[in-house]
Motif scaffolding. Sequence first.
Motif, PDB file in Angstrom:
ATOM      1  N   VAL A  20       0.726  -1.265   0.040  1.00 26.97           N
ATOM      2  CA  VAL A  20      -0.131  -0.052  -0.093  1.00 26.97           C
ATOM      3  C   VAL A  20       0.873   1.314   0.081  1.00 26.97           C
ATOM      4  O   VAL A  20       0.699   2.132  -0.592  1.00 26.97           O
ATOM      5  CB  VAL A  20      -0.965   0.044   1.082  1.00 26.97           C
ATOM      6  N   ARG A  21       2.092   1.192   0.883  1.00 25.86           N
ATOM      7  CA  ARG A  21       2.768   2.309   0.949  1.00 25.86           C
ATOM      8  C   ARG A  21       3.415   2.420  -0.369  1.00 25.86           C
ATOM      9  O   ARG A  21       3.690   3.741  -0.988  1.00 25.86           O
ATOM     10  CB  ARG A  21       3.658   2.055   1.938  1.00 25.86           C
ATOM     11  N   ASP A  22       4.111   1.340  -0.962  1.00 25.76           N
ATOM     12  CA  ASP A  22       4.768   1.716  -2.190  1.00 25.76           C
ATOM     13  C   ASP A  22       3.872   1.923  -3.506  1.00 25.76           C
ATOM     14  O   ASP A  22       4.241   2.806  -4.338  1.00 25.76           O
ATOM     15  CB  ASP A  22       5.607   0.313  -2.541  1.00 25.76           C
ATOM     16  N   PHE A  23       2.651   1.473  -3.399  1.00 26.45           N
ATOM     17  CA  PHE A  23       1.657   1.742  -4.466  1.00 26.45           C
ATOM     18  C   PHE A  23       1.419   3.212  -4.459  1.00 26.45           C
ATOM     19  O   PHE A  23       1.235   4.111  -5.338  1.00 26.45           O
ATOM     20  CB  PHE A  23       0.499   1.053  -4.492  1.00 26.45           C
ATOM     21  N   GLY A  24       1.290   3.640  -3.022  1.00 26.54           N
ATOM     22  CA  GLY A  24       0.874   5.336  -2.843  1.00 26.54           C
ATOM     23  C   GLY A  24       2.120   6.019  -3.458  1.00 26.54           C
ATOM     24  O   GLY A  24       1.697   7.197  -4.175  1.00 26.54           O
ATOM     25  N   ALA A  26       4.184   5.364  -5.577  1.00 29.12           N
ATOM     26  CA  ALA A  26       4.386   5.199  -7.144  1.00 29.12           C
ATOM     27  C   ALA A  26       3.225   6.173  -7.834  1.00 29.12           C
ATOM     28  O   ALA A  26       3.411   6.515  -8.707  1.00 29.12           O
ATOM     29  CB  ALA A  26       4.115   3.911  -7.548  1.00 29.12           C
ATOM     30  N   HIS A  27       2.205   6.310  -7.090  1.00 29.06           N
ATOM     31  CA  HIS A  27       1.033   7.292  -7.622  1.00 29.06           C
ATOM     32  C   HIS A  27       0.779   8.333  -7.097  1.00 29.06           C
ATOM     33  O   HIS A  27      -0.185   9.102  -7.448  1.00 29.06           O
ATOM     34  CB  HIS A  27      -0.230   6.168  -7.877  1.00 29.06           C
ATOM     35  N   HIS A  28       1.731   8.934  -6.157  1.00 30.30           N
ATOM     36  CA  HIS A  28       1.522  10.201  -5.548  1.00 30.30           C
ATOM     37  C   HIS A  28       0.177  10.238  -4.922  1.00 30.30           C
ATOM     38  O   HIS A  28      -0.311  11.341  -4.603  1.00 30.30           O
ATOM     39  CB  HIS A  28       1.553  11.239  -6.464  1.00 30.30           C
ATOM     40  N   LEU A  29      -0.086   9.073  -3.973  1.00 29.99           N
ATOM     41  CA  LEU A  29      -1.099   8.920  -3.030  1.00 29.99           C
ATOM     42  C   LEU A  29      -0.807   9.011  -1.631  1.00 29.99           C
ATOM     43  O   LEU A  29       0.454   8.363  -1.315  1.00 29.99           O
ATOM     44  CB  LEU A  29      -2.034   7.798  -3.562  1.00 29.99           C
ATOM     45  N   SER A  30      -1.362   9.398  -0.572  1.00 37.40           N
ATOM     46  CA  SER A  30      -1.103   9.004   0.695  1.00 37.40           C
ATOM     47  C   SER A  30      -1.313   7.575   1.087  1.00 37.40           C
ATOM     48  O   SER A  30      -2.059   6.979   0.349  1.00 37.40           O
ATOM     49  CB  SER A  30      -2.106   9.914   1.615  1.00 37.40           C
ATOM     50  N   PRO A  31      -0.711   6.949   2.134  1.00 40.57           N
ATOM     51  CA  PRO A  31      -1.137   5.572   2.293  1.00 40.57           C
ATOM     52  C   PRO A  31      -2.721   5.457   2.451  1.00 40.57           C
ATOM     53  O   PRO A  31      -3.155   4.290   1.970  1.00 40.57           O
ATOM     54  CB  PRO A  31      -0.303   5.439   3.644  1.00 40.57           C
ATOM     55  N   ARG A  32      -3.356   6.159   3.064  1.00 36.77           N
ATOM     56  CA  ARG A  32      -4.868   6.062   3.151  1.00 36.77           C
ATOM     57  C   ARG A  32      -5.547   6.125   1.962  1.00 36.77           C
ATOM     58  O   ARG A  32      -6.372   5.420   1.495  1.00 36.77           O
ATOM     59  CB  ARG A  32      -5.347   7.328   4.113  1.00 36.77           C
ATOM     60  N   GLN A  33      -5.153   7.138   0.998  1.00 38.84           N
ATOM     61  CA  GLN A  33      -5.742   7.244  -0.241  1.00 38.84           C
ATOM     62  C   GLN A  33      -5.479   5.683  -1.147  1.00 38.84           C
ATOM     63  O   GLN A  33      -6.192   5.355  -1.945  1.00 38.84           O
ATOM     64  CB  GLN A  33      -5.029   8.447  -1.224  1.00 38.84           C
ATOM     65  N   ALA A  34      -4.223   5.341  -0.977  1.00 38.31           N
ATOM     66  CA  ALA A  34      -3.641   4.102  -1.704  1.00 38.31           C
ATOM     67  C   ALA A  34      -4.586   3.062  -1.045  1.00 38.31           C
ATOM     68  O   ALA A  34      -5.054   2.453  -1.950  1.00 38.31           O
ATOM     69  CB  ALA A  34      -2.532   4.137  -1.552  1.00 38.31           C
ATOM     70  N   HIS A  35      -4.673   3.019   0.079  1.00 38.78           N
ATOM     71  CA  HIS A  35      -5.446   1.790   0.611  1.00 38.78           C
ATOM     72  C   HIS A  35      -7.011   1.892   0.052  1.00 38.78           C
ATOM     73  O   HIS A  35      -7.292   0.643  -0.273  1.00 38.78           O
ATOM     74  CB  HIS A  35      -5.523   1.796   2.145  1.00 38.78           C
ATOM     75  N   ASN A  36      -7.542   3.043   0.388  1.00 36.50           N
ATOM     76  CA  ASN A  36      -8.941   3.076  -0.019  1.00 36.50           C
ATOM     77  C   ASN A  36      -9.072   2.863  -1.710  1.00 36.50           C
ATOM     78  O   ASN A  36     -10.230   2.129  -1.997  1.00 36.50           O
ATOM     79  CB  ASN A  36      -9.310   4.519   0.358  1.00 36.50           C
ATOM     80  N   TYR A  37      -8.182   3.261  -2.374  1.00 32.45           N
ATOM     81  CA  TYR A  37      -8.364   2.871  -3.672  1.00 32.45           C
ATOM     82  C   TYR A  37      -8.093   1.175  -4.161  1.00 32.45           C
ATOM     83  O   TYR A  37      -8.891   0.881  -5.058  1.00 32.45           O
ATOM     84  CB  TYR A  37      -7.216   3.885  -4.480  1.00 32.45           C
ATOM     85  N   LEU A  38      -7.175   0.881  -3.485  1.00 28.34           N
ATOM     86  CA  LEU A  38      -6.925  -0.552  -3.834  1.00 28.34           C
ATOM     87  C   LEU A  38      -7.920  -1.572  -3.269  1.00 28.34           C
ATOM     88  O   LEU A  38      -8.317  -2.389  -3.796  1.00 28.34           O
ATOM     89  CB  LEU A  38      -5.439  -1.015  -3.213  1.00 28.34           C
ATOM     90  N   ARG A  39      -8.607  -0.936  -2.105  1.00 27.56           N
ATOM     91  CA  ARG A  39      -9.612  -1.769  -1.382  1.00 27.56           C
ATOM     92  C   ARG A  39     -10.921  -1.742  -2.240  1.00 27.56           C
ATOM     93  O   ARG A  39     -11.638  -2.518  -2.733  1.00 27.56           O
ATOM     94  CB  ARG A  39      -9.938  -1.545   0.029  1.00 27.56           C
ATOM     95  N   ARG A  40     -11.348  -0.569  -2.801  1.00 27.44           N
ATOM     96  CA  ARG A  40     -12.497  -0.231  -3.358  1.00 27.44           C
ATOM     97  C   ARG A  40     -12.377  -0.902  -4.913  1.00 27.44           C
ATOM     98  O   ARG A  40     -13.541  -1.324  -5.255  1.00 27.44           O
ATOM     99  CB  ARG A  40     -12.596   1.190  -3.724  1.00 27.44           C
ATOM    100  N   HIS A  41     -11.270  -1.035  -5.374  1.00 26.46           N
ATOM    101  CA  HIS A  41     -11.179  -1.431  -6.631  1.00 26.46           C
ATOM    102  C   HIS A  41     -10.573  -3.198  -6.778  1.00 26.46           C
ATOM    103  O   HIS A  41      -9.853  -3.548  -7.695  1.00 26.46           O
ATOM    104  CB  HIS A  41     -10.291  -0.797  -7.592  1.00 26.46           C
TER     105      HIS A  41
END
Length: 78
Positions: A20-24, A26-41
């Motif tokens: 989640v941290r690394d994805f965030g 890579a895509h200029h997202l906070s850890p929370r935003q990355a987690h929400n995006y990855l969970r939602r999709h």
Amino acid sequence: MAKEELRETKNRIDYVVMLVRDFGDAHHLSPRQAHNYLRRHKALEYVEEFYDVEHTLSPEDTIESLGTIARRNGGHLA
């Protein structure tokens, strides 16, 4: 819960947190935003289901896979 099971659970949690941290990053997202995006999709569901294979791949390959899975499920990050 046996000691080995606790260790396995901790390893899985650590792995998902790292992704989640690394994805965030890579895509200029906070850890929370990355987690929400990855969970939602549904990308985190994929990692949880296929942890036994995914954790043997490079983090870069897994991050790329997460993006692909998210896009297939309606995500729109580049």
